[in-house]
Design a protein around this motif. Structure first.
Motif, PDB file in Angstrom:
ATOM      1  N   GLU A 153       0.703  -2.355  12.984  1.00 43.26           N
ATOM      2  CA  GLU A 153       1.126  -3.664  12.459  1.00 43.26           C
ATOM      3  C   GLU A 153       1.255  -3.650  10.941  1.00 43.26           C
ATOM      4  O   GLU A 153       2.049  -4.394  10.365  1.00 43.26           O
ATOM      5  CB  GLU A 153       0.130  -4.757  12.882  1.00 43.26           C
ATOM      6  N   GLN A 154       0.445  -2.790  10.276  1.00 39.54           N
ATOM      7  CA  GLN A 154       0.479  -2.729   8.811  1.00 39.54           C
ATOM      8  C   GLN A 154       1.498  -1.703   8.292  1.00 39.54           C
ATOM      9  O   GLN A 154       1.521  -1.437   7.095  1.00 39.54           O
ATOM     10  CB  GLN A 154      -0.908  -2.332   8.292  1.00 39.54           C
ATOM     11  N   GLY A 155       2.265  -1.093   9.177  1.00 36.39           N
ATOM     12  CA  GLY A 155       3.290  -0.153   8.737  1.00 36.39           C
ATOM     13  C   GLY A 155       2.805   1.263   8.462  1.00 36.39           C
ATOM     14  O   GLY A 155       3.456   2.010   7.736  1.00 36.39           O
ATOM     15  N   ASP A 257      -5.152   2.491  -5.556  1.00 38.24           N
ATOM     16  CA  ASP A 257      -6.401   2.874  -6.208  1.00 38.24           C
ATOM     17  C   ASP A 257      -7.601   2.482  -5.333  1.00 38.24           C
ATOM     18  O   ASP A 257      -7.444   2.067  -4.187  1.00 38.24           O
ATOM     19  CB  ASP A 257      -6.500   2.262  -7.607  1.00 38.24           C
ATOM     20  N   LEU A 258      -8.801   2.582  -5.914  1.00 38.98           N
ATOM     21  CA  LEU A 258     -10.009   2.346  -5.134  1.00 38.98           C
ATOM     22  C   LEU A 258     -10.124   0.896  -4.649  1.00 38.98           C
ATOM     23  O   LEU A 258     -10.661   0.641  -3.569  1.00 38.98           O
ATOM     24  CB  LEU A 258     -11.251   2.732  -5.962  1.00 38.98           C
ATOM     25  N   ASN A 259      -9.600  -0.051  -5.450  1.00 38.70           N
ATOM     26  CA  ASN A 259      -9.627  -1.454  -5.015  1.00 38.70           C
ATOM     27  C   ASN A 259      -8.777  -1.659  -3.763  1.00 38.70           C
ATOM     28  O   ASN A 259      -9.167  -2.374  -2.844  1.00 38.70           O
ATOM     29  CB  ASN A 259      -9.108  -2.382  -6.115  1.00 38.70           C
ATOM     30  N   ASP A 260      -7.600  -1.041  -3.766  1.00 35.10           N
ATOM     31  CA  ASP A 260      -6.726  -1.135  -2.588  1.00 35.10           C
ATOM     32  C   ASP A 260      -7.420  -0.523  -1.371  1.00 35.10           C
ATOM     33  O   ASP A 260      -7.317  -1.022  -0.249  1.00 35.10           O
ATOM     34  CB  ASP A 260      -5.406  -0.392  -2.840  1.00 35.10           C
ATOM     35  N   ASP A 261      -8.127   0.579  -1.605  1.00 31.82           N
ATOM     36  CA  ASP A 261      -8.820   1.290  -0.543  1.00 31.82           C
ATOM     37  C   ASP A 261      -9.919   0.401   0.070  1.00 31.82           C
ATOM     38  O   ASP A 261     -10.054   0.300   1.297  1.00 31.82           O
ATOM     39  CB  ASP A 261      -9.442   2.566  -1.143  1.00 31.82           C
ATOM     40  N   ALA A 262     -10.689  -0.253  -0.817  1.00 27.65           N
ATOM     41  CA  ALA A 262     -11.785  -1.110  -0.340  1.00 27.65           C
ATOM     42  C   ALA A 262     -11.225  -2.308   0.438  1.00 27.65           C
ATOM     43  O   ALA A 262     -11.783  -2.709   1.470  1.00 27.65           O
ATOM     44  CB  ALA A 262     -12.626  -1.584  -1.524  1.00 27.65           C
ATOM     45  N   ALA A 263     -10.114  -2.852  -0.037  1.00 29.32           N
ATOM     46  CA  ALA A 263      -9.504  -3.991   0.656  1.00 29.32           C
ATOM     47  C   ALA A 263      -9.016  -3.575   2.045  1.00 29.32           C
ATOM     48  O   ALA A 263      -9.161  -4.318   3.030  1.00 29.32           O
ATOM     49  CB  ALA A 263      -8.344  -4.548  -0.174  1.00 29.32           C
ATOM     50  N   LEU A 264      -8.460  -2.360   2.123  1.00 26.31           N
ATOM     51  CA  LEU A 264      -7.991  -1.852   3.412  1.00 26.31           C
ATOM     52  C   LEU A 264      -9.169  -1.675   4.381  1.00 26.31           C
ATOM     53  O   LEU A 264      -9.090  -2.072   5.552  1.00 26.31           O
ATOM     54  CB  LEU A 264      -7.264  -0.517   3.212  1.00 26.31           C
ATOM     55  N   LYS A 270     -12.752  -5.635  10.082  1.00 27.32           N
ATOM     56  CA  LYS A 270     -12.759  -6.989  10.642  1.00 27.32           C
ATOM     57  C   LYS A 270     -11.786  -7.107  11.820  1.00 27.32           C
ATOM     58  O   LYS A 270     -12.066  -7.785  12.805  1.00 27.32           O
ATOM     59  CB  LYS A 270     -12.438  -8.010   9.546  1.00 27.32           C
ATOM     60  N   TYR A 271     -10.661  -6.428  11.701  1.00 29.58           N
ATOM     61  CA  TYR A 271      -9.664  -6.461  12.774  1.00 29.58           C
ATOM     62  C   TYR A 271     -10.243  -5.852  14.055  1.00 29.58           C
ATOM     63  O   TYR A 271     -10.085  -6.403  15.152  1.00 29.58           O
ATOM     64  CB  TYR A 271      -8.433  -5.677  12.328  1.00 29.58           C
ATOM     65  N   GLY A 432      -7.878   6.907   0.105  1.00 27.59           N
ATOM     66  CA  GLY A 432      -8.078   6.823   1.553  1.00 27.59           C
ATOM     67  C   GLY A 432      -9.546   6.793   1.881  1.00 27.59           C
ATOM     68  O   GLY A 432     -10.401   6.843   0.985  1.00 27.59           O
ATOM     69  N   PHE A 433      -9.822   6.708   3.165  1.00 24.92           N
ATOM     70  CA  PHE A 433     -11.231   6.751   3.567  1.00 24.92           C
ATOM     71  C   PHE A 433     -11.364   7.384   4.939  1.00 24.92           C
ATOM     72  O   PHE A 433     -10.360   7.623   5.631  1.00 24.92           O
ATOM     73  CB  PHE A 433     -11.866   5.347   3.536  1.00 24.92           C
TER      74      PHE A 433
END
Ligand code: 4AD
Ligand code: MG
Length: 465
Positions: A153-155, A257-264, A270-271, A432-433
């Motif tokens: 769903e997120q591409g 960056d790391l902020n984007d990674d944490a948000a992902l 949660k999903y 990434g993680f």
């Protein structure tokens, strides 16, 4: 027509309609009124169906009254509204065909009672027949489906990274080596012992510890990608958190960056939890009753809690000022242990926590060096009740810094030429993680031991079949 037991219990077959169900007997109870009640399970959902077997069945005395736990049965009859508690429908049997007997009911390992998990690990091939392992299997499936759905769903694109590998993706030296053996003509050493030093078609090869380096290649072309597959770690640990073979999910995002990674990571967890609450309330209810009281409330709380973000340096200060007695020392430069992680997320914040920017010398070579020169852009996601569930980072995209880091860790650049290429041709910030799938299954199901979160656990001292 044949229906699954879950279809019947969901009311998909009209009352009065004739249907066939097939499954394995859980229990049989004979009433004084001359009929028997059989609980039959086919694993399609948590609940078994009650089959009412009247004495006038042709094989009632000869077979039905001999049915015991584990017997395989095909039953045909009319769906009826049930007066029994807990379920809306039952089956009034017109025929009951025994498909497979249990040869010795007395010694059948899975009796209708609560077995210890230690015992069930010894019969890992029979434990899927228990309520607990049925529930864990269905939840594990639900989580895997939700993971693929989230990324789709997120591409994101799912990339299948190799299991046979030559690079130590974590630089931690915990790899299983592969040897090529001709079983009909085993190579022997001078002493006559089997020679396991023969490698993969003339090259040294190992089982992968992580698909990350391989998936980075696809990230730097397809932008949003992930792996989901088995990984292997030769850590000789007998803990309840480590497996030698586990499944890992590793997303990788470009221009991030790391902020984007944490948000992902937050959106992702949660999903998955929401999917389990939406789809497997039957199994969660059982787990909440029998395994862990908070099985449902914990997931609900997680979904509604914004993650807290703490710098590693601040986490150290908080732990030092906590007044807690820890078994392991707390000091800038040392890694956080589970007891520290759990204090932070459970006692201090009471919510999931992202700890960011760890000392560079305790983290992997590929993590991006921060401007302070002594930390890297790494993050761990900590959750109440378990500690670390996700580890991730922004990757070092500068070739000169990456080379210096590899030298520092004593890694042979010859093994990583292909990985260096990404920094030579169109390098971009990316992150990434990694999530250990079984750790997440343990968390969701409220289990104590990771060996119960995978169908066939592989760890030191365990049977391997
Ligand atoms: O922290 P790790 O070693 O990170 C990596 O492998 C990175 N390549 C991830 C990335 O950035 N793409 O492992 C990631 C996760 C851990 O947080 C943990 O959940 C799980 O994998 N894990 C294990 N699970 C079960 N048994 C083991 N022996 C595990 N080792 C790590
Ligand atoms: Mg880690």
């Amino acid at each position: 027509a044949v229906a699954s037991i879950q279809q019947v219990l969901d009311g998909k077959v009209a009352v009065g309609e004739t249907v066939t169900v097939q499954g394995w007997v859980r229990t049989r109870r004979d009433s004084k009124a001359g009929l028997s009640f059989i609980n039959l399970s086919d694993g399609s959902g948590f609940a078994p169906i009650q089959i009412v077997a009247p004495a006038l069945l042709a094989n009632y005395e000869s077979e039905v009254k001999r049915l015991s736990a584990g017997c395989a049965v095909r039953a045909t009859g009319a769906v009826a509204a049930s007066e029994g508690q807990g379920q809306a429908y039952e089956l009034q049997a017109e025929t009951i065909e025994v498909v497979g007997w249990v040869e010795d009911p007395e010694t059948y390992p899975i009796q209708p009672k609560a077995h210890s998990l230690e015992f069930l690990r010894e019969v890992a091939h029979l434990r899927p027949r228990t309520n607990l392992f049925g529930a864990v299997s269905r939840i594990r499936h639900c989580m895997a489906q939700a993971i693929h759905r989230f990324f789709h769903e997120q591409g994101f694109y799912w990339i299948n990274t190799p299991i046979i590998s030559t690079s130590d993706a974590e630089g931690a030296g915990q790899m299983f080596r592969i040897s090529t053996l001709d079983m009909m003509n085993l190579p022997r050493t001078a002493k006559g012992e089997v020679d396991f030093s023969k490698d993969f078609f003339g090259k040294e090869a190992f089982l992968t510890v992580s698909g990350q380096l391989n998936v980075e290649a696809y990230c730097l072309a397809l932008s949003k990608v992930y792996t989901f597959g088995p990984t292997f770690r030769a850590e000789n640990s007998h803990t309840t958190r480590h497996l030698a073979e586990f499944w890992m999910i590793e997303p990788e995002i470009a221009f991030a960056d790391l902020n984007d990674d944490a948000a992902l990571a937050e959106a992702f967890l949660k999903y998955i939890f929401k999917a389990v609450l939406d789809e497997r309330m039957d199994d969660l209810t059982f787990l909440a009753e029998r395994v862990e009281k908070t099985a449902i409330s914990k997931l609900e709380a997680f979904i509604n809690a914004p993650f807290e973000r703490i710098e590693y340096g601040d986490a150290i200060t908080l732990l030092q000022k906590s007044g807690q007695k820890f078994d392991y020392p707390v000091e800038w430069g040392l890694d956080l242990q589970t007891e520290h992680e759990r204090w932070l997320t459970e006692q201090h914040v009471g919510r999931p926590v992202v700890v960011a920017n760890y000392p560079e010398h305790i983290k992997a070579f590929y993590m991006r060096l921060n401007d302070d020169g002594r930390t890297v852009a790494a993050m761990d996601v900590l959750a109440p009740g378990i500690g670390e569930i996700i580890g991730g980072s922004q990757r070092e995209e500068r070739l000169d810094v990456l080379d210096a880091r590899m030298r520092q860790f004593g890694l042979d650049p010859a093994h990583y030429q292909w990985y260096r290429d990404f920094r030579r041709y169109g390098s971009v910030p990316h992150a990434g993680f990694g999530l250990g799938f079984e750790r997440l299954v343990v968390y969701v199901c409220g289990l104590q031991n990771i060996r119960d979160a995978i169908p066939y656990p592989r760890a030191p001292g365990l049977a391997t079949f």
